[in-house]
Design a protein around this motif. Structure first.
Motif, PDB file in Angstrom:
ATOM      1  N   GLU A  76      14.831  -0.933  -4.078  1.00 32.97           N
ATOM      2  CA  GLU A  76      14.195  -2.408  -3.978  1.00 32.97           C
ATOM      3  C   GLU A  76      14.200  -2.802  -2.626  1.00 32.97           C
ATOM      4  O   GLU A  76      14.705  -2.270  -1.700  1.00 32.97           O
ATOM      5  CB  GLU A  76      15.090  -3.246  -4.888  1.00 32.97           C
ATOM      6  CG  GLU A  76      15.192  -3.159  -6.327  1.00 32.97           C
ATOM      7  CD  GLU A  76      13.921  -3.404  -6.972  1.00 32.97           C
ATOM      8  OE1 GLU A  76      13.208  -4.352  -6.538  1.00 32.97           O
ATOM      9  OE2 GLU A  76      13.494  -2.639  -7.682  1.00 32.97           O
ATOM     10  N   PRO A  77      12.981  -3.612  -2.199  1.00 31.71           N
ATOM     11  CA  PRO A  77      12.842  -3.964  -1.055  1.00 31.71           C
ATOM     12  C   PRO A  77      13.677  -5.046  -0.627  1.00 31.71           C
ATOM     13  O   PRO A  77      13.911  -4.924   0.669  1.00 31.71           O
ATOM     14  CB  PRO A  77      11.325  -4.614  -1.015  1.00 31.71           C
ATOM     15  CG  PRO A  77      10.994  -4.875  -2.408  1.00 31.71           C
ATOM     16  CD  PRO A  77      11.754  -3.862  -3.257  1.00 31.71           C
ATOM     17  N   TYR A  78      14.087  -5.780  -1.329  1.00 32.24           N
ATOM     18  CA  TYR A  78      15.379  -6.711  -1.228  1.00 32.24           C
ATOM     19  C   TYR A  78      16.645  -6.293  -1.555  1.00 32.24           C
ATOM     20  O   TYR A  78      16.863  -5.943  -2.460  1.00 32.24           O
ATOM     21  CB  TYR A  78      15.116  -8.108  -1.859  1.00 32.24           C
ATOM     22  CG  TYR A  78      16.258  -9.234  -1.725  1.00 32.24           C
ATOM     23  CD1 TYR A  78      16.293  -9.864  -0.671  1.00 32.24           C
ATOM     24  CD2 TYR A  78      16.847  -9.525  -2.712  1.00 32.24           C
ATOM     25  CE1 TYR A  78      16.835 -10.602  -0.414  1.00 32.24           C
ATOM     26  CE2 TYR A  78      18.049 -10.303  -2.566  1.00 32.24           C
ATOM     27  CZ  TYR A  78      18.039 -11.112  -1.161  1.00 32.24           C
ATOM     28  OH  TYR A  78      19.040 -11.975  -1.147  1.00 32.24           O
ATOM     29  N   GLN A  79      17.361  -6.247  -0.507  1.00 38.55           N
ATOM     30  CA  GLN A  79      19.024  -5.816  -0.762  1.00 38.55           C
ATOM     31  C   GLN A  79      19.887  -6.943  -0.450  1.00 38.55           C
ATOM     32  O   GLN A  79      20.186  -7.498   0.434  1.00 38.55           O
ATOM     33  CB  GLN A  79      19.272  -4.898   0.204  1.00 38.55           C
ATOM     34  CG  GLN A  79      18.395  -3.770   0.494  1.00 38.55           C
ATOM     35  CD  GLN A  79      18.634  -2.791  -0.877  1.00 38.55           C
ATOM     36  OE1 GLN A  79      19.804  -2.529  -1.372  1.00 38.55           O
ATOM     37  NE2 GLN A  79      17.847  -2.364  -1.413  1.00 38.55           N
ATOM     38  N   PRO A  80      20.467  -7.355  -1.615  1.00 38.27           N
ATOM     39  CA  PRO A  80      21.289  -8.688  -1.769  1.00 38.27           C
ATOM     40  C   PRO A  80      22.439  -8.209  -1.245  1.00 38.27           C
ATOM     41  O   PRO A  80      23.122  -7.141  -1.163  1.00 38.27           O
ATOM     42  CB  PRO A  80      21.523  -8.991  -3.088  1.00 38.27           C
ATOM     43  CG  PRO A  80      21.134  -7.736  -4.041  1.00 38.27           C
ATOM     44  CD  PRO A  80      20.158  -6.966  -3.248  1.00 38.27           C
ATOM     45  N   ASP A  81      23.377  -9.190  -0.571  1.00 39.95           N
ATOM     46  CA  ASP A  81      24.603  -8.918   0.112  1.00 39.95           C
ATOM     47  C   ASP A  81      25.752  -9.030  -1.025  1.00 39.95           C
ATOM     48  O   ASP A  81      25.529  -9.100  -2.079  1.00 39.95           O
ATOM     49  CB  ASP A  81      24.884  -9.933   1.014  1.00 39.95           C
ATOM     50  CG  ASP A  81      24.894 -11.327   0.766  1.00 39.95           C
ATOM     51  OD1 ASP A  81      25.151 -11.625  -0.793  1.00 39.95           O
ATOM     52  OD2 ASP A  81      24.906 -12.185   1.531  1.00 39.95           O
TER      53      ASP A  81
END
Length: 115
Positions: free
Chosen positions: A92-97
């Protein structure tokens, strides 16, 4: 698929797909692929269709950076820990912390899994 054209696509949770196929099978005979899909969906643990929709709404509200496709994967795969969740976000382009992923797992824990 000669002569067929895809007009639009939308990611929906597997519980909703199962519901659609069950409704369709009431009036029509399912083809081979539809039967395979229905059998596959019946085998794996998942949330009910109503819970799936509710979880998706919560995740979209609390984590607006997540794509709908990732949210559907979360609902369908029912990750049990951070390692499972990291696999969903691998491409995924967004990597949650870590904190965001723990919040996602907390939301999932609030719902019962349908066997």
């Amino acid at each position: 698929m000669i002569g067929k054209k895809i007009i639009e696509t939308e990611a929906i949770p597997s519980a909703r797909v199962k519901e659609i196929l069950d409704d369709f099978s009431q009036d029509n005979e399912l083809n081979y692929e539809q039967n395979l899909t229905l059998n596959h969906l019946a085998r794996f643990k998942k949330f009910s269709a109503e819970d799936s929709e509710e979880i998706m709404e919560k995740l979209q509200e609390e984590h607006p950076n997540l794509r709908t496709r990732a949210i559907v994967h979360i609902v369908d795969l029912v990750p049990q820990d951070l390692a499972d969740l990291r696999l969903i976000f691998a491409k995924e382009p967004y990597q949650p912390d870590k904190g965001e992923m723990e919040q996602i797992l907390e939301i999932l824990e609030q719902y019962d899994i349908v066997e």
